[in-house]
Design a protein around this motif. Structure first.
Motif, PDB file in Angstrom:
ATOM      1  N   THR A  16       0.839  -1.197   0.000  1.00 31.77           N
ATOM      2  CA  THR A  16       0.000   0.000   0.000  1.00 31.77           C
ATOM      3  C   THR A  16       0.874   1.248   0.000  1.00 31.77           C
ATOM      4  OG1 THR A  16      -0.109   0.115   2.409  1.00 31.77           O
ATOM      5  CG2 THR A  16      -1.785  -1.224   1.325  1.00 31.77           C
ATOM      6  N   THR A  17       0.258   2.383  -0.288  1.00 28.78           N
ATOM      7  CA  THR A  17       0.926   3.683  -0.217  1.00 28.78           C
ATOM      8  C   THR A  17       0.017   4.634   0.549  1.00 28.78           C
ATOM      9  OG1 THR A  17      -0.075   4.697  -2.183  1.00 28.78           O
ATOM     10  CG2 THR A  17       1.822   3.241  -2.545  1.00 28.78           C
ATOM     11  N   PRO A  18       0.491   5.820   0.915  1.00 25.49           N
ATOM     12  CA  PRO A  18      -0.408   6.789   1.569  1.00 25.49           C
ATOM     13  C   PRO A  18      -1.547   7.239   0.666  1.00 25.49           C
ATOM     14  CG  PRO A  18       1.885   7.347   2.012  1.00 25.49           C
ATOM     15  CD  PRO A  18       1.901   6.268   0.968  1.00 25.49           C
ATOM     16  N   ALA A  19      -1.428   6.975  -0.632  1.00 29.16           N
ATOM     17  CA  ALA A  19      -2.453   7.438  -1.573  1.00 29.16           C
ATOM     18  C   ALA A  19      -3.387   6.330  -2.042  1.00 29.16           C
ATOM     19  CB  ALA A  19      -1.792   8.087  -2.792  1.00 29.16           C
ATOM     20  N   TYR A  20      -2.915   5.081  -2.095  1.00 30.30           N
ATOM     21  CA  TYR A  20      -3.731   4.001  -2.657  1.00 30.30           C
ATOM     22  C   TYR A  20      -3.591   2.730  -1.836  1.00 30.30           C
ATOM     23  CZ  TYR A  20      -4.883   6.577  -6.900  1.00 30.30           C
ATOM     24  OH  TYR A  20      -5.392   7.491  -7.778  1.00 30.30           O
ATOM     25  N   LEU A  45     -10.789   7.902   5.010  1.00 27.95           N
ATOM     26  CA  LEU A  45     -11.840   7.754   4.005  1.00 27.95           C
ATOM     27  C   LEU A  45     -11.200   7.606   2.634  1.00 27.95           C
ATOM     28  CD1 LEU A  45     -15.056   7.941   3.770  1.00 27.95           C
ATOM     29  CD2 LEU A  45     -14.595  10.196   2.768  1.00 27.95           C
ATOM     30  N   GLY A  46     -11.716   6.669   1.857  1.00 24.63           N
ATOM     31  CA  GLY A  46     -11.222   6.485   0.499  1.00 24.63           C
ATOM     32  C   GLY A  46     -12.364   6.297  -0.478  1.00 24.63           C
ATOM     33  N   MET A  47     -12.056   6.461  -1.772  1.00 22.44           N
ATOM     34  CA  MET A  47     -13.046   6.248  -2.832  1.00 22.44           C
ATOM     35  C   MET A  47     -12.614   5.067  -3.692  1.00 22.44           C
ATOM     36  SD  MET A  47     -13.977   8.640  -6.134  1.00 22.44           S
ATOM     37  CE  MET A  47     -15.192   9.751  -5.465  1.00 22.44           C
ATOM     38  N   VAL A  48     -13.548   4.182  -3.991  1.00 23.11           N
ATOM     39  CA  VAL A  48     -13.261   3.042  -4.862  1.00 23.11           C
ATOM     40  C   VAL A  48     -13.177   3.542  -6.306  1.00 23.11           C
ATOM     41  CG1 VAL A  48     -14.070   0.815  -5.713  1.00 23.11           C
ATOM     42  CG2 VAL A  48     -14.421   1.429  -3.318  1.00 23.11           C
ATOM     43  N   GLU A  49     -12.006   3.392  -6.907  1.00 20.73           N
ATOM     44  CA  GLU A  49     -11.804   3.854  -8.280  1.00 20.73           C
ATOM     45  C   GLU A  49     -11.653   2.703  -9.266  1.00 20.73           C
ATOM     46  OE1 GLU A  49      -8.576   6.625  -8.382  1.00 20.73           O
ATOM     47  OE2 GLU A  49      -9.823   8.260  -7.638  1.00 20.73           O
ATOM     48  N   LEU A  80     -13.816 -17.496  -6.712  1.00 17.37           N
ATOM     49  CA  LEU A  80     -13.743 -16.128  -7.231  1.00 17.37           C
ATOM     50  C   LEU A  80     -13.140 -15.215  -6.174  1.00 17.37           C
ATOM     51  CD1 LEU A  80     -17.226 -15.565  -8.953  1.00 17.37           C
ATOM     52  CD2 LEU A  80     -15.040 -15.985 -10.068  1.00 17.37           C
ATOM     53  N   TYR A  81     -12.362 -14.237  -6.633  1.00 15.81           N
ATOM     54  CA  TYR A  81     -11.904 -13.209  -5.701  1.00 15.81           C
ATOM     55  C   TYR A  81     -12.367 -11.840  -6.207  1.00 15.81           C
ATOM     56  CZ  TYR A  81      -8.008 -12.604  -9.040  1.00 15.81           C
ATOM     57  OH  TYR A  81      -7.256 -12.402 -10.168  1.00 15.81           O
ATOM     58  N   LEU A  82     -12.677 -10.949  -5.278  1.00 14.63           N
ATOM     59  CA  LEU A  82     -13.197  -9.614  -5.574  1.00 14.63           C
ATOM     60  C   LEU A  82     -12.240  -8.593  -4.972  1.00 14.63           C
ATOM     61  CD1 LEU A  82     -16.835 -10.378  -4.421  1.00 14.63           C
ATOM     62  CD2 LEU A  82     -15.929 -10.621  -6.725  1.00 14.63           C
ATOM     63  N   LYS A  83     -11.791  -7.653  -5.802  1.00 18.88           N
ATOM     64  CA  LYS A  83     -10.836  -6.647  -5.340  1.00 18.88           C
ATOM     65  C   LYS A  83     -11.342  -5.241  -5.658  1.00 18.88           C
ATOM     66  CE  LYS A  83      -6.510  -9.273  -5.948  1.00 18.88           C
ATOM     67  NZ  LYS A  83      -5.194  -9.257  -6.634  1.00 18.88           N
ATOM     68  N   GLY A  84     -10.960  -4.329  -4.798  1.00 27.09           N
ATOM     69  CA  GLY A  84     -11.235  -2.918  -5.046  1.00 27.09           C
ATOM     70  C   GLY A  84      -9.969  -2.104  -4.873  1.00 27.09           C
ATOM     71  N   LYS A  85      -9.756  -1.155  -5.773  1.00 27.99           N
ATOM     72  CA  LYS A  85      -8.638  -0.220  -5.623  1.00 27.99           C
ATOM     73  C   LYS A  85      -9.186   1.077  -5.055  1.00 27.99           C
ATOM     74  CE  LYS A  85      -4.755   1.980  -8.019  1.00 27.99           C
ATOM     75  NZ  LYS A  85      -4.064   2.192  -9.305  1.00 27.99           N
ATOM     76  N   VAL A  86      -8.605   1.510  -3.941  1.00 26.40           N
ATOM     77  CA  VAL A  86      -9.128   2.672  -3.220  1.00 26.40           C
ATOM     78  C   VAL A  86      -8.134   3.826  -3.271  1.00 26.40           C
ATOM     79  CG1 VAL A  86      -9.898   3.535  -0.967  1.00 26.40           C
ATOM     80  CG2 VAL A  86     -10.422   1.186  -1.655  1.00 26.40           C
ATOM     81  N   ARG A  87      -8.640   4.986  -3.599  1.00 30.50           N
ATOM     82  CA  ARG A  87      -7.852   6.216  -3.517  1.00 30.50           C
ATOM     83  C   ARG A  87      -8.070   6.803  -2.116  1.00 30.50           C
ATOM     84  NH1 ARG A  87      -8.935  11.438  -7.417  1.00 30.50           N
ATOM     85  NH2 ARG A  87      -7.163  12.730  -6.808  1.00 30.50           N
ATOM     86  N   ILE A  88      -7.022   6.856  -1.315  1.00 31.68           N
ATOM     87  CA  ILE A  88      -7.134   7.344   0.064  1.00 31.68           C
ATOM     88  C   ILE A  88      -7.185   8.874   0.039  1.00 31.68           C
ATOM     89  CG2 ILE A  88      -6.046   7.400   2.328  1.00 31.68           C
ATOM     90  CD1 ILE A  88      -4.734   4.696   1.576  1.00 31.68           C
TER      91      ILE A  88
END
Length: 571
Positions: A16-20, A45-49, A80-88
């Protein structure tokens, strides 16, 4: 597991990073939704992008479909696997209690729990503090003097209203961009109507197609019919109306000299001041011809060669009686080739005929009589051609900026901030062409913040808008955009539009928009409210109109079009 807001939806995995951060999810993550992640510095708080679904046994390297089908039969969908990329985005505490963004300095830890942000938390973030006015459509914070209008709700959580800061929307400039039919006109109407009704804001909405003329029955609005006193026009504006490009060097030189003569005479003579600027230009050429005839008639009989060139000095001497201090300029005109003089006169005469209703010596000189302070001023450009629209929009914008400068520096002039909303911005602020509006709007974009003049560029063809002007709009409302070149161009002019957010633009529903910039606390995806008097931007009921006309014919009712055709063409 339930997707009820506030419930755990997954855990952070990988680096992870401080941003994602990437997280494994129990259910497919939804693009644009907000999640809360455990963090050493406090919840963030993050947004799923980005949302991904995969299967460890069915990778993209699979080559044999029969083997793949057998794999599915053996393992089913349990693998199945489900992933989300989050912008922090920020520490949650600062957003909720201070409504301020405070990025974290360290990344979240792998294994950290991820929760779906709940409605109450998001409401505290997106709804400003203050006294609510106008049925929840606007908020005014008396302590800070800030005003906010509601533009819609979170696309993934309709229970959370979204407000934007009106001061920052105006002062930092705004762009509303979308493909045709995505909800651009409705967005303009919602903003204009609510700013006008809630705060008595002064807006100027330049309406190319007349689609907003009956869109604001509840607002205090003013329909502006384009009229300009020709004596208020700049040289470049007259050149535009006369179709004399600066590249037509000889014609432009003639026009410039005529303009200098008239401009100086207007400032010196009350008699000239009450006459039409352009008519005076034409008269000067007629006067010049009369002067030359007078000079020829005074030559002695022993000098019969009347073709001999008349000197500038001779013209200057005879012109001094009527033109005084500007006689030298009139004399310089006499030195130019007559063909160029007559060509310019011809174009000025065409201009007077073509824009007879548009150019009015009795049009109000004070801009406040045209653009009424405290009202939503809808400028009807539907009956004016492109060149006329360019001149009128530039005239209004530059005059308002000049008057606001006078008010701020001297206390006299136009006494209220103003928001200029330009529909079809790609026409008058184009990328590869110089226009009067483009020059003026570029100046407003640079200087308007200091003097309370804001601009809003509205277009369905972003790639055709001047890049410099678009990049100075710090706020963006971007509805669905499909064309890749439009997307890249918009991203180039917006620092906050990440590749992931850019990718969301094609999947937005009608009326949904990516909203980002100084006027909103966080980048977000909003379902724009529908303007309750919406009549603009809709497709015509083509088939209904055809069928209605056919029914009239069958019933024997007279068809007005047919009757007109008979009278006009004898059909």
């Amino acid at each position: 597991m339930s997707r009820e807001p506030g419930k755990e939806v997954g855990i952070v995995i990988g680096e992870t990073t401080p941003a994602y951060a990437i997280y494994l999810s129990y259910e497919p993550p939804r693009l644009g939704e907000y999640v809360v992640i455990e963090h050493p510095e406090g919840p963030v708080l993050g947004m799923v992008e980005e949302s991904l679904i995969g299967n460890a046994f069915l990778t993209e390297d699979a080559k044999d479909i029969r083997a793949a089908m057998k794999t599915i039969e053996m393992i089913g969908e349990e693998r199945l696997y489900l992933k989300g990329k989050v912008r922090i985005l920020s520490r949650l505490e600062d957003l909720v209690h201070k409504q301020k963004v405070r990025p974290v300095k360290t990344p979240p830890k792998p294994g950290a729990k991820v929760f779906l942000a709940d409605t109450d938390t998001l409401t505290k973030i997106f709804v400003p503090r203050g006294a609510s006015v106008l049925n929840g459509e606007a908020i005014y914070d008396e302590e800070s003097g800030r005003g906010y209008i509601r533009i819609g709700t979170l696309a993934n959580n309709p229970g959370v209203p979204v407000y934007v800061d009106v001061t920052r929307m105006v002062a930092r400039h705004t762009a509303i961009l979308a493909m045709t039919g995505a909800g651009k006109s409705n967005t303009v109407a919602v903003i204009a109507d609510r700013v006008s009704r809630a705060f008595k804001g002064t807006l100027v909405l330049f309406d190319f197609h007349g689609e907003y003329l009956d869109a604001f029955p509840d607002a205090d609005y003013n329909i502006v019919v384009p009229r300009i006193n020709p004596n208020a026009l700049k040289l470049s504006e007259i050149a535009t109306l006369a179709n004399i490009s600066p590249s037509y060097h000889k014609q432009y030189r003639v026009l410039r000299l005529l303009y200098e003569v008239v401009y100086k005479k207007l400032s010196q003579s009350i008699e000239f001041r009450n006459r039409n600027f352009i008519e005076v230009m034409i008269d000067i050429v007629d006067d010049l011809e009369s002067m030359e005839e007078e000079i020829k008639s005074k030559r002695p009989p022993q000098q019969p060669n009347k073709r001999r060139k008349i000197s500038k000095e001779q013209v200057r001497q005879i012109a001094k009686e009527k033109y005084g201090d500007v006689a030298d300029l009139v004399a310089r005109l006499s030195d130019l080739k007559k063909d160029y003089l007559y060509e310019v006169v011809g174009k000025l005469e065409d201009l007077m005929l073509r824009y007879k209703a548009f150019l009015d010596i009795n049009a109000p000189q004070y801009i406040g009589n045209l653009i009424v302070p405290g009202k939503l001023n809808v400028v009807d450009l539907s009956q004016v051609d492109r060149e006329g629209s360019d001149v009128f929009v530039a005239y209004v914008a530059r005059t308002l900026l000049e008057e606001r400068k006078r008010y701020v520096t001297k206390g006299e002039g136009y006494g209220t901030p103003v928001f200029l909303v330009l529909e079809e911005a790609h026409i008058l602020v184009p990328k590869d062409e110089d226009t009067n509006t483009k020059r003026v709007f570029s100046q407003v974009a640079r200087e308007g913040r200091k003097f309370g003049v804001g601009i809003c560029l509205v277009s369905q063809r972003p790639k055709n808008i001047d890049e410099n002007s678009l990049s100075q709009t710090n706020n963006k409302i971007i509805l669905r955009l499909i064309e890749p070149e439009d997307q890249r161009y918009v991203q180039k002019t917006s620092e906050q539009l990440s590749n992931e957010l850019l990718g969301l633009l094609t999947s937005l529903d009608t009326g949904e928009a990516v909203v980002l910039g100084d006027f909103t606390i966080l980048p977000t995806i909003v379902k724009i409210d529908e303007h309750k008097h919406k009549t603009m931007g809709r497709d015509p009921d083509v088939v209904r109109e055809w069928m209605a006309r056919s029914s009239k014919k069958k019933s024997g009712e007279p068809d007005l079009f047919d009757e007109f055709a008979k009278m006009q063409y004898g059909l």
